[in-house]
Write an enzyme that holds these catalytic residues in place. Structure first.
Site, PDB file in Angstrom:
ATOM      1  CG  HIS A 109      -2.278   0.491   1.044  1.00  0.00           C
ATOM      2  ND1 HIS A 109      -2.920   0.574  -0.174  1.00  0.00           N
ATOM      3  CD2 HIS A 109      -3.183   0.946   1.961  1.00  0.00           C
ATOM      4  CE1 HIS A 109      -4.132   1.055  -0.005  1.00  0.00           C
ATOM      5  NE2 HIS A 109      -4.318   1.294   1.279  1.00  0.00           N
ATOM      6  CG  ASN A 135      -8.897   6.519   6.449  1.00  0.00           C
ATOM      7  OD1 ASN A 135      -7.877   7.015   6.898  1.00  0.00           O
ATOM      8  ND2 ASN A 135      -9.809   5.955   7.219  1.00  0.00           N
ATOM      9  CG  ASP A 169      -1.998   0.602  -3.328  1.00  0.00           C
ATOM     10  OD1 ASP A 169      -1.893   1.711  -2.771  1.00  0.00           O
ATOM     11  OD2 ASP A 169      -2.980  -0.141  -3.159  1.00  0.00           O
ATOM     12  CG  ASN A 184     -10.342   3.395   1.858  1.00  0.00           C
ATOM     13  OD1 ASN A 184     -11.444   3.391   1.338  1.00  0.00           O
ATOM     14  ND2 ASN A 184      -9.984   2.480   2.737  1.00  0.00           N
TER      15      ASN A 184
END
Length: 192
Positions: free
Chosen positions: A19, A72, A97, A118
């Site tokens: 991520h 997020n 990603d 997110n």
């Protein structure tokens, strides 16, 4: 001037996760710039500045950003930096990603949906627009029935790490190309 945002989560525990490839590409660009990241007050991000292109007056100023918030909430940092530097979405590049692309695949594009990401969703909410450039870095799908969130919050396998380093450099090349050569030429050179 361009704002180049690498998506990721802050802190050493997340540094090598799938991520966090956006952070790693921005780190590579910072290395190329010879710039150190700083933590400006109230910016909610680590920031570095540099120039892309040939040395001299024809180079383009760029600001690198790694949010100090979790994925997020990235939009808050992007919004603050965009406002501070007076950068419009047409000069924003976000590196993230992408589960729908295998490792070694990349797509450079303008606009599009959030596809459940997110970080992209947060940026869209904060800027009220999704029409910015994206460098989608393939990380592949989780094996078997592994939860995608768990997969993204794990490190690359040892056998993948050399390829990841090559792809990080290639993604940094794509960002530079996008600024210097434009979208079409960059897509023809880097999209796989």
């Amino acid at each position: 001037m361009w704002l180049i945002v690498g998506l990721g989560n802050p802190g050493p525990g997340y540094a090598m996760h799938r991520h966090n490839v956006g952070f790693r590409v921005v780190d590579e660009l910072g290395r190329r710039f010879g710039s150190k990241f700083s933590n400006p007050a109230r910016m909610r991000a680590e920031i570095a500045e540099g120039r892309i292109g040939p040395p001299g007056p024809d180079s383009t100023r760029a600001v690198l950003l790694k949010s100090r918030t979790f994925m997020n909430e990235t939009g808050a940092a992007v919004s603050k930096a965009s406002g501070y530097y007076k950068i419009k979405p047409d000069h924003l590049i976000v590196i993230h990603d992408e589960l729908d692309l295998d490792l070694g695949q990349m797509r450079v594009k303008l606009g599009g949906g959030d596809n459940g990401h997110n970080g992209l969703r947060s940026i869209r909410k904060s800027l009220s627009v999704g029409d910015y450039y994206r460098v989608r870095f393939g990380v592949g799908r989780p094996p078997g029935r592994q939860d995608p969130a768990d997969f993204l919050l794990s490190n690359f396998a040892a056998r993948e790490r050399d390829d990841v380093e090559i792809e990080i450099a290639r993604a940094a090349d794509a960002v530079e190309s996008l600024i210097i050569n434009g979208l079409e030429r960059t897509q023809s050179s880097f999209n796989s």
